[in-house]
Design an enzyme around this catalytic site. Sequence first.
Site, PDB file in Angstrom:
ATOM      1  CG  ASP A 121     -18.391  25.854 -17.393  1.00 24.23           C
ATOM      2  OD1 ASP A 121     -19.083  25.885 -18.424  1.00 24.23           O
ATOM      3  OD2 ASP A 121     -18.014  24.798 -16.861  1.00 24.23           O
ATOM      4  CG  HIS A 368     -29.224  15.734   3.665  1.00 22.54           C
ATOM      5  ND1 HIS A 368     -29.779  16.344   4.777  1.00 22.54           N
ATOM      6  CD2 HIS A 368     -27.880  15.617   3.920  1.00 22.54           C
ATOM      7  CE1 HIS A 368     -28.831  16.568   5.670  1.00 22.54           C
ATOM      8  NE2 HIS A 368     -27.673  16.137   5.175  1.00 22.54           N
TER       9      HIS A 368
END
Length: 425
Positions: A121, A368
């Site tokens: 960014d 996960h």
Amino acid sequence: SSTTEVQSDDSYCFKSPALSFQLHTPRDTEFRARAASIHLPHGVVRTPVFMPVGTKGSIKALSTKQLKGVWNELDEDVDDICPEIILGNTYHLASQPGTPLLAELGGLHKFMNWRKNLLTDSGGFQMVSLLKLAQITEEGVKFNSPVDGTEMMLTPEESIKCQNEIGADIIMQLDDVVSSVNPDFERFKEATARSVRWLDRCIQAHNRKDEQNLFGIIQGGLDISPGGLRETCLQEMLLRDLPGYAIGGLAGGEDKDNFWRVVAHNAARLPANKPRYLMGVGYPLDLVVCVALGVDMFDCVYPTRTARFGVALVPSGSIRLKSSDMAQQMVPVEEGCPCTACQHYTRAFLHVMLKDNNALASQLLTSHNIAYMMRLMRSMRKSILEGKTSHERFVKDFLHHQFPAGDVPMWVVQALTEGAGLTGI
């Protein structure tokens, strides 16, 4: 790859020195979801894609080896959970270790041992959101250094210089960021026009056009009226013919009805043959809606940040592993997930680790949640490549798992039917 994966309509392809875009789905006003391949200097990015945020050159709690997908036991599934592009924050990297040092050490890819793609960014959002008393002038963003309090200035030229030194495959213009809930319309007018002027300064300052792709950022608040701020900004920025464009200024607290309508408006007017990036959006429901509206790329800290608070993303939404009812659940976080957390540990184990503030829990849940996001995007891509009927079935299944009682929010229904042209939602 299947033949579907590599087919593309040449009229919707785009090539620049450091980016080649292949759209694998026909442009259809009744089916706006897209699947594409973005060829960048560090490999192919398959879209739609979610980009995990690596603030200072790492995804918090994970090593690069773990991020690559090696940290699981199902070799055939590694490709499905490995990110092809991640995001770095220019402001944080400029603060530490400093972008001149990164350039001296061979760039961020080498510094963090990451062989795939990076996007940075501009640093402007952090300046305004994290720092007190930041002042925006035509020259740039004036702020006080968080290190020693001295007055500093981030200009478009300085932002690009830092990003050139970092060496990401995609870099972003410095834009004038205004909260989407700001009531001052004149401020939005000023910021929209200034963002275009700053884009021109960024283009002029960009010294690595053959290696890095500069994207413009569409601003304009929530104004999607004919001839309004969003349309004006779009028209001006498209004249600059950049390799890709981002939709900025959202995910700042605006109501969801305005949110989806701005996304639909901008996506419909951005070039069909270039990547479309929606900044700062990462809730799974938002991704499913905005992919249907024609967006290709997303980023957000949500999946990794929420993991560190003990929250796991699952098809039904999320589960809080600190909750007492997890203490005796001897089942994985998500059945069938190939990540290490789900292959080797139970909810009960993770519950104990979280209660003990054990760093292993953050590591496992971060792994996960990234795996969940990667599988969600790859499943969406597969359904889009198979056609509208398959994608509609995917969206309906996703909503059924998220809202088993059928209480799908009205904004979601309207976005998917009115905006995306899907039926039976």
